[in-house]
Design an enzyme around this catalytic site. Structure first.
Site, PDB file in Angstrom:
ATOM      1  N   GLY A  89       0.834  -1.187   0.000  1.00  0.00           N
ATOM      2  CA  GLY A  89       0.000   0.000   0.000  1.00  0.00           C
ATOM      3  C   GLY A  89       0.872   1.241   0.000  1.00  0.00           C
ATOM      4  O   GLY A  89       2.039   1.209  -0.400  1.00  0.00           O
ATOM      5  N   ARG A  90       0.337   2.350   0.483  1.00  0.00           N
ATOM      6  CA  ARG A  90       1.105   3.599   0.498  1.00  0.00           C
ATOM      7  C   ARG A  90       1.942   3.752   1.754  1.00  0.00           C
ATOM      8  O   ARG A  90       2.880   4.556   1.780  1.00  0.00           O
ATOM      9  CB  ARG A  90       0.160   4.786   0.336  1.00  0.00           C
ATOM     10  N   GLU A  93       6.047   3.750   1.809  1.00  0.00           N
ATOM     11  CA  GLU A  93       6.823   4.877   1.296  1.00  0.00           C
ATOM     12  C   GLU A  93       7.191   5.869   2.377  1.00  0.00           C
ATOM     13  O   GLU A  93       8.197   6.571   2.269  1.00  0.00           O
ATOM     14  CB  GLU A  93       6.098   5.562   0.133  1.00  0.00           C
ATOM     15  N   CYS A 119       4.067  -6.494  -2.188  1.00  0.00           N
ATOM     16  CA  CYS A 119       3.766  -5.285  -2.924  1.00  0.00           C
ATOM     17  C   CYS A 119       4.811  -4.193  -2.644  1.00  0.00           C
ATOM     18  O   CYS A 119       5.993  -4.388  -2.872  1.00  0.00           O
ATOM     19  CB  CYS A 119       2.344  -4.841  -2.597  1.00  0.00           C
ATOM     20  N   HIS A 120       4.382  -3.053  -2.112  1.00  0.00           N
ATOM     21  CA  HIS A 120       5.306  -1.959  -1.814  1.00  0.00           C
ATOM     22  C   HIS A 120       6.097  -2.164  -0.519  1.00  0.00           C
ATOM     23  O   HIS A 120       6.934  -1.336  -0.172  1.00  0.00           O
ATOM     24  CB  HIS A 120       4.543  -0.634  -1.742  1.00  0.00           C
ATOM     25  N   TYR A 139       5.738  -5.178  -6.053  1.00  0.00           N
ATOM     26  CA  TYR A 139       4.953  -4.549  -7.114  1.00  0.00           C
ATOM     27  C   TYR A 139       5.948  -4.052  -8.159  1.00  0.00           C
ATOM     28  O   TYR A 139       7.008  -3.514  -7.809  1.00  0.00           O
ATOM     29  CB  TYR A 139       4.122  -3.400  -6.533  1.00  0.00           C
TER      30      TYR A 139
END
Length: 193
Positions: A89-90, A93, A119-120, A139
């Site tokens: 997800g976000r 980051e 993923c991330h 990802y």
């Protein structure tokens, strides 16, 4: 099977499925899972985002559920845990900007404890500097981060998972069945049916 204590690192706008599914699945087979977020405590919530694949150049994003944390980040001692999970997800980051997050990840890598990232989540592994000489899926947009961190990005279908020693990675939530199954193998979990 001895139940394992598993730490899960999350933050606001973590991918909904990537936090909910492993959190519940790992508990369902007898493990203890503590989900924590920097600057939050047990009982606080993080917002989640649903990332979907609808034919656009990248995933779409929609509001997800609120996810309740069950442990306090400030009280985490990495040595008390047997394994680590980093959903995507976000959140990755920006949680990778937290030095304690990076120290936690480095502990698991140095101790060769099982680590699952999806993923991330690989952004956190790259920022912690633990991918040197390792192969890792993520990802596809995170592939350059993996390679720049000295790892080797493995491009696999979105429903597949990759194992490199203690590291279990996957591109996105469609890989949950294989990613969780491979993580359970690395954990040494035995399920009696």
């Amino acid at each position: 099977m001895a139940a394992k204590n598993i730490l899960m690192l999350v933050g606001d706008y973590v991918e909904d499925y990537e936090v909910m599914v492993p959190f519940q699945a790992l508990q369902a087979v007898g493990h203890t899972v503590h989900a924590v977020c920097p600057d939050k405590k047990a009982g606080d919530k993080v917002r989640t985002a649903v990332h979907d694949f609808e034919g656009d150049q990248t995933y779409s994003e929609k509001p997800g559920h609120n996810f309740a944390l069950n442990a306090t980040f400030a009280e985490v001692r990495a040595e008390d845990y047997d394994a680590l999970v980093i959903p995507g997800g976000r959140a990755p980051e920006y949680i990778r900007l937290n030095e304690k997050v990076l120290d936690i990840v480095r502990h698991f890598a140095a101790a060769n404890k099982p680590i699952a990232a999806i993923c991330h989540g690989a952004q956190v592994l790259a920022a912690a500097g633990v991918l040197e000489g390792r192969s890792c899926s993520a990802y596809p947009a995170v592939g350059p981060d993996v390679n720049r961190a000295g790892g080797r990005y493995v491009d696999i279908p979105s429903n597949k998972a990759h194992v490199d020693g203690n590291l279990v990675t996957a591109p996105a939530w469609p890989a949950h069945p294989e990613w969780i199954a491979k993580f359970l193998q690395v954990l040494g979990t035995r399920i009696e049916l």
